[in-house]
Design an enzyme around this catalytic site. Structure first.
Site, PDB file in Angstrom:
ATOM      1  N   ARG A   1       9.098  -9.190 -18.524  1.00  0.00           N
ATOM      2  CA  ARG A   1       9.345  -8.882 -17.223  1.00  0.00           C
ATOM      3  C   ARG A   1       9.371  -7.730 -16.543  1.00  0.00           C
ATOM      4  O   ARG A   1       9.831  -8.057 -15.406  1.00  0.00           O
ATOM      5  CB  ARG A   1      10.314  -9.907 -16.898  1.00  0.00           C
TER       6      ARG A   1
ATOM      7  N   LYS B   1      -1.976  -1.373  -8.514  1.00  0.00           N
ATOM      8  CA  LYS B   1      -2.588  -2.479  -8.160  1.00  0.00           C
ATOM      9  C   LYS B   1      -3.445  -2.732  -9.686  1.00  0.00           C
ATOM     10  O   LYS B   1      -3.746  -2.326 -10.271  1.00  0.00           O
ATOM     11  CB  LYS B   1      -3.929  -3.149  -7.494  1.00  0.00           C
TER      12      LYS B   1
ATOM     13  N   GLU C   1     -16.196   6.556  -4.838  1.00  0.00           N
ATOM     14  CA  GLU C   1     -15.287   5.510  -4.675  1.00  0.00           C
ATOM     15  C   GLU C   1     -14.483   7.421  -3.781  1.00  0.00           C
ATOM     16  O   GLU C   1     -13.874   7.813  -2.967  1.00  0.00           O
ATOM     17  CB  GLU C   1     -14.530   5.583  -5.457  1.00  0.00           C
TER      18      GLU C   1
ATOM     19  N   LYS D   1      -5.032   8.911  -1.282  1.00  0.00           N
ATOM     20  CA  LYS D   1      -4.369   7.405  -2.065  1.00  0.00           C
ATOM     21  C   LYS D   1      -3.169   7.282  -1.827  1.00  0.00           C
ATOM     22  O   LYS D   1      -2.025   6.061  -1.219  1.00  0.00           O
ATOM     23  CB  LYS D   1      -5.327   7.034  -2.825  1.00  0.00           C
TER      24      LYS D   1
ATOM     25  N   GLU E   1      -0.341  -3.363   0.699  1.00  0.00           N
ATOM     26  CA  GLU E   1      -1.630  -3.576   2.032  1.00  0.00           C
ATOM     27  C   GLU E   1      -1.418  -5.289   2.478  1.00  0.00           C
ATOM     28  O   GLU E   1      -1.956  -6.058   3.267  1.00  0.00           O
ATOM     29  CB  GLU E   1      -2.794  -4.753   0.418  1.00  0.00           C
TER      30      GLU E   1
ATOM     31  N   ARG F   1      -3.283  -0.129   3.590  1.00  0.00           N
ATOM     32  CA  ARG F   1      -3.721   0.122   2.457  1.00  0.00           C
ATOM     33  C   ARG F   1      -4.994  -0.568   2.355  1.00  0.00           C
ATOM     34  O   ARG F   1      -5.895  -0.120   1.773  1.00  0.00           O
ATOM     35  CB  ARG F   1      -3.297  -0.318   1.222  1.00  0.00           C
TER      36      ARG F   1
ATOM     37  N   ASN G   1     -10.258   0.033   1.369  1.00  0.00           N
ATOM     38  CA  ASN G   1     -11.367  -0.823   1.048  1.00  0.00           C
ATOM     39  C   ASN G   1     -12.751  -0.552   1.960  1.00  0.00           C
ATOM     40  O   ASN G   1     -13.262  -1.390   1.957  1.00  0.00           O
ATOM     41  CB  ASN G   1     -11.257  -2.370   1.617  1.00  0.00           C
TER      42      ASN G   1
ATOM     43  N   HIS H   1     -16.125  -1.564   0.853  1.00  0.00           N
ATOM     44  CA  HIS H   1     -15.714  -3.383  -0.431  1.00  0.00           C
ATOM     45  C   HIS H   1     -15.956  -4.094  -0.229  1.00  0.00           C
ATOM     46  O   HIS H   1     -16.317  -5.188  -0.713  1.00  0.00           O
ATOM     47  CB  HIS H   1     -14.281  -3.173  -0.951  1.00  0.00           C
TER      48      HIS H   1
ATOM     49  N   HIS I   1     -18.576  -6.393  -2.814  1.00  0.00           N
ATOM     50  CA  HIS I   1     -18.061  -7.219  -3.167  1.00  0.00           C
ATOM     51  C   HIS I   1     -19.072  -7.972  -3.237  1.00  0.00           C
ATOM     52  O   HIS I   1     -19.533  -9.204  -4.402  1.00  0.00           O
ATOM     53  CB  HIS I   1     -16.929  -7.253  -2.962  1.00  0.00           C
TER      54      HIS I   1
ATOM     55  N   HIS J   1     -19.228  -1.336  -9.794  1.00  0.00           N
ATOM     56  CA  HIS J   1     -19.186  -0.603  -9.116  1.00  0.00           C
ATOM     57  C   HIS J   1     -18.961   0.543  -7.902  1.00  0.00           C
ATOM     58  O   HIS J   1     -19.034   0.133  -6.736  1.00  0.00           O
ATOM     59  CB  HIS J   1     -17.097  -1.340  -9.092  1.00  0.00           C
TER      60      HIS J   1
HETATM   61  N1  GLY Z   1      -8.593   0.671  -4.455  1.00  0.00           N
HETATM   62  C1  GLY Z   1      -7.934   0.253  -3.440  1.00  0.00           C
HETATM   63  C2  GLY Z   1      -6.632   0.487  -3.519  1.00  0.00           C
HETATM   64  O1  GLY Z   1      -6.181   0.136  -4.382  1.00  0.00           O
HETATM   65  O2  GLY Z   1      -5.785  -0.719  -2.885  1.00  0.00           O
END
Ligand code: GLY
Length: 379
Positions: free
Chosen positions: A125, A147, A189, A231, A241, A245, A249, A252, A256, A270
């Site tokens: 957990r 993430k 990035e 960031k 998000e 946040r 993107n 993106h 994607h 990517h």
């Molecule tokens: N890579 C986008 C984020 O971490 O929100």
């Protein structure tokens, strides 16, 4: 003499942590990880390529502090980021008797960081983990912000958890082991941060990007630090998000769709998709009258100066038509109530989130970008 280590604090209350950025941090990892340990033992998960380059140095660094290390090397590559290697990783951690108070170390690029972070999130957990990102993409993006997750046949990153690391050690010396293509993909990035929120940083990249790519250590540290700072600031405002946040993107939604259209193959990495996606996001913004026509050209000029992909024409092989690309965008996690969400810009450094993009304008931008693929190139 090595340069001083830069520290960016990710201010998340009880889940706060530091991102340390500098040269030789893998060799100094033992002393930096030691304060986080309840007992002198860590489980390291890496991939076979990174293991060959950095695992011995990490083991020596840990041993110098009396920390025992056990390690698992998964196969390198995006295909690892799925259920089967995830299950193997979790079962290995259990077999190694990693306890609730232990620390797992993710040593590698984005695939390893995401997979191992997710394994740490669910193991007993939730156990703590330390990110030691070795790719530029992982140092400036995926290792920071919590993430974690894996891919499924339905799409990328569709299964995962928010689970913040306890520490991130971004060793910029490791960047010299990357291929030029991987380095520049990660740089996509870095450019994204300038474009989304810091015009001055974008200007700095225009001046210093070529030296940075050629190996300038101080420039690399500055670019990683500024990216991580941006960031960290966004993640502290919006960890899960719900709003801002999504700015991270930028590029993106297009990326994607392009990655799906190219089968997540090495036709398009990517970060390359992010760079092309940023250029398309600026095309769309200009087309909607949000920014001047010069802005997309300036974005592309910098990508060109860096020798990076910037147009659909730079992707080898066939691409589907605009209708199919828009369908693929509909699979994106950012779709809300069936509406596509875009990050657009009022200029370089001034991005915002919107779900109000007229379908016909989107289609026109994509049709024009696709048409340029078949146009004869100028001498
Ligand atoms: N890579 C986008 C984020 O971490 O929100």
């Amino acid at each position: 003499m090595s340069r001083p280590v830069e520290i960016v604090h990710v201010d998340l209350g009880t889940r706060a942590y530091d991102v340390e950025i500098g040269e030789g941090l893998i060799e100094a990892a033992g002393a930096r990880i030691a304060p986080h340990l309840a007992r002198p033992r860590v489980a390291v998960v890496t991939d076979a390529n990174v293991a060959a380059l950095h695992l011995d140095a990490l083991q020596d660094a840990l041993a110098r502090e009396g920390i025992a290390m056990t390690a698992l090397a998964l196969p390198a590559g995006e295909a690892t980021k799925g259920w089967s290697e995830f299950a193997r990783c979790v079962e290995w951690l259990l077999a190694e008797q990693v306890e609730r108070r232990d620390v797992v170390v993710a040593l590698g690029g984005g695939v390893i960081g995401d997979l191992v972070g997710f394994a740490a999130a669910v193991l007993r957990r939730g156990v703590r983990f330390v990110q030691v990102p070795t790719s530029l993409l992982a140092q400036v993006d995926s290792s920071v912000g919590g993430k974690t997750g894996i891919n499924t046949p339905q799409g990328k990153n569709l299964v995962g958890a928010f689970h913040q690391p306890s520490l991130v050690l971004a060793d910029t010396s490791a960047l010299s082991t990357l291929t030029a293509r991987d380095f520049l993909a990660g740089y996509g990035e870095v450019v994204k941060y300038g474009l989304l929120g810091d015009a001055e940083f974008f200007g700095w990249l225009e001046t210093n990007g070529p030296a940075l790519a050629a190996g300038d250590g101080a420039a690399r540290i500055h670019a990683v630090r500024r990216s991580v700072e941006m960031k960290a600031e966004i993640v502290a405002r919006d960890e899960t998000e719900q709003g801002d946040r999504a700015l991270l993107n930028l590029g993106h939604t297009f990326c994607h769709a392009l990655e799906a259209a190219t089968g997540y193959s090495d036709r398009l990495l990517h970060g390359e998709g992010v760079a092309i996606g940023c250029a398309l996001a600026f095309d769309l913004s200009a087309r909607l009258g949000l920014c001047s026509q010069e802005e997309p050209s300036r974005v592309r000029a910098h990508l060109a100066a860096m020798g990076m992909k910037r147009d659909l024409a730079d992707i080898p092989g066939n691409l589907p038509d605009s209708g199919r690309l828009i369908d693929l965008m509909g699979q994106d996690k950012k779709v809300v109530d069936g509406r596509l969400r875009f990050i657009l810009a009022r200029g370089i450094g001034a991005a915002f989130v919107t779900d109000e993009v007229p379908a016909d304008v989107l289609k026109t931008v994509l049709d024009e970008a696709l048409a340029a693929r078949s146009a004869p190139s100028l001498p």
